[in-house]
Design an enzyme around this catalytic site. Structure first.
Site, PDB file in Angstrom:
ATOM      1  N   GLY A 214       0.930  -1.307  -0.081  1.00  0.00           N
ATOM      2  CA  GLY A 214       0.044  -0.131   0.024  1.00  0.00           C
ATOM      3  C   GLY A 214       0.730   1.199  -0.078  1.00  0.00           C
ATOM      4  N   GLU A 237      -1.039  -2.661  -6.545  1.00  0.00           N
ATOM      5  CA  GLU A 237      -1.948  -1.597  -6.946  1.00  0.00           C
ATOM      6  C   GLU A 237      -1.213  -0.162  -7.645  1.00  0.00           C
ATOM      7  OE1 GLU A 237      -5.374  -1.077  -4.411  1.00  0.00           O
ATOM      8  OE2 GLU A 237      -4.751   1.101  -4.138  1.00  0.00           O
TER       9      GLU A 237
END
Ligand code: COA
Length: 437
Positions: A214, A237
């Site tokens: 993250g 991501e």
């Protein structure tokens, strides 16, 4: 028609380009560091002719002029994430939050939230007339493909990144050439707590693992402790500056990845100019839409997939609240559950929630008997796997409620362990059943 002619014909000024936005439109704005800052400024300057324009945006890194007090009649923020620049507007009911897994945003634009206008930022075209979405492919590319009108800033400072990250100039209705620095994310401050968390998380990362990390201090602290690992891969991501050293050291080389061997795969990037220089025309870096990168059925194809994310609080059953402090929407679910689920389904996969044991200068425990009233459950107790604090590692998957509570109390801050134990006793004592504890 020759693409160069199309490009020339569609070149215009920001002021002229945003005249295509009409009252009542639903507008999707390019994500994070990919936000078209000049177009946004021009649109806000035309506020007096615009009413009830819905602005769908995720992480807003710029000043978000459309969010200022008094703008709400003109522009209504519909956040698919809430961050530092948008939190106040949502709290004051000048904006909204739409809960949704990150990998499903493109499907929202196909079904429930059809897009009138996509306001995006891209590179200048390459020799074949293709522009790269650069640092923000995520929902930005799908939104541009689905929008009735696409208005693009063609910024010569946007890094050109390949993958499924290109759009032909013929698909851009209005083009504005700019030369603006890409929005940067301040480097996180890594303290002793983050270092300890990073050290524990690193013990769970085996050689040959593929990682999702993250944003912020904890992921960067994890990276600090991976220097002795071998053959790591990235399917994330996003990633930031912290990764560059590991790539340069050869620790991250993707050689044992089961899909996209050798590639650093992401859906968006945020960091400093060092990161933007590193990814520019770097064939190792491949960007794809979020509906692909974050889809749990894609994530699960990575052998030894390890996801590392953070949260606000964890209750004694292992329910993870990552996005709200009570009723206050603090952030969003983002890709957390996409990767928790994908990692959990992967062969040899693990998902880690890494969280400091306390908040608010040590006054509040983040291991709690109950989530705060009104808090959203982001990662459910059925999905949770590892929880890590600076006091150790709790492996909850396969544990009973009783075992989970004990494992979590053991990694809570020592000053909260007694009160958590009292709650444990209320819930589980007398110890009529000692099996497995
Ligand atoms: N009670 C009260 N306040 C709390 C709290 C709690 N349980 N937990 C955190 N806070 C406060 C902190 O004290 C801090 O306040 P401050 O800024 O005044 O110091 C603030 O909330 C932020 O907490 P912090 O832990 O520093 O946030 P972070 O930047 O590390 O982000 C999340 C943590 C959970 C918000 C973030 O990881 C997130 O949004 N996760 C969900 C999305 C996700 O996982 N995406 C994954 C892929 S990128």
């Amino acid at each position: 028609m020759d693409w160069k002619r199309i490009y020339q014909e569609r070149l215009t000024t920001a002021h002229e380009a945003v005249r295509a936005v009409k009252s009542g439109d639903r507008l999707v704005v390019g994500h994070a560091a990919g936000a078209p800052t000049e177009l946004l400024k021009a649109m806000v300057a035309q506020k007096d002719r615009l009413h009830a324009v819905e602005v769908v945006h995720m992480l807003c890194l710029g000043d978000g002029g459309y969010l200022a007090e008094g703008m709400e009649g003109h522009f209504r923020f519909n956040g698919i994430f809430v961050g530092a620049n948008t939190r106040k507007a949502v709290e004051e009911n000048r904006g909204d939050y739409t809960p949704c897994y990150f990998h499903e945003f493109p499907s929202l634009f196909k079904k429930q939230l059809p897009v009138d206008v996509a306001l995006i930022q891209v590179t200048r075209p390459d020799a074949d007339g293709f522009c790269s979405f650069g640092v923000s492919c995520d929902y930005t590319k799908p939104a541009a493909e689905l929008a009735k009108i696409v208005i693009a800033e063609a910024n010569d400072r946007m890094p050109f990144i390949g993958g499924d990250n290109l759009i032909h100039v013929s698909k851009l209705h209005h083009i504005v050439e700019t030369s603006c620095p890409i929005l940067e994310l301040p480097l996180p401050k890594i303290g002793e707590t983050e270092k300890k968390l990073g050290e524990y998380c690193a013990t769970l990362v085996e050689d040959g693992s593929t990682l999702q990390l993250g944003i912020g201090a904890i992921p960067d602290a994890v990276l600090m402790f991976l220097k002795d690992k071998k053959d790591l891969g990235i399917h994330s991501e996003m990633f930031s500056d912290g990764l560059i050293d590991l790539v340069e050291l050869g620790v991250v080389n993707g050689s044992r990845k089961s899909i996209h061997k050798g590639e650093l795969v992401a859906t968006f990037l945020m960091g400093s100019q060092r990161l933007y220089d590193f990814v520019n025309h770097n064939p190792q870096v491949q960007m794809h839409p979020v509906s692909y990168v974050n889809h749990p059925t894609v994530v699960m194809q990575n052998y030894k997939m390890v996801s590392i994310n953070s949260c606000i609080e964890v209750d004694l059953m292992g329910q993870v609240g990552s996005e709200s402090i009570g009723l206050k929407q603090f952030s969003g679910v983002g890709g957390q559950v996409d990767f928790v689920r994908g990692a959990s389904m992967a062969v040899g996969g693990k998902s880690i929630i890494a969280v400091p044991s306390t908040a608010a200068g040590g006054k509040v425990s983040r291991i709690v008997p109950f989530l705060a009233q009104g808090a959203a459950v982001s990662t459910s107790r059925n999905d949770v796997d590892y929880v890590v604090t600076e006091y150790g590692i709790a492996h909850l998957k396969g544990q009973t409620l009783r075992q989970r509570a004990l494992s979590l109390i053991a990694i809570a801050h020592p000053s909260f362990r007694d009160s958590l134990t009292e709650e444990f006793d209320r819930r589980f004592a007398p110890a009529s059943c000692a099996v497995g504890v």
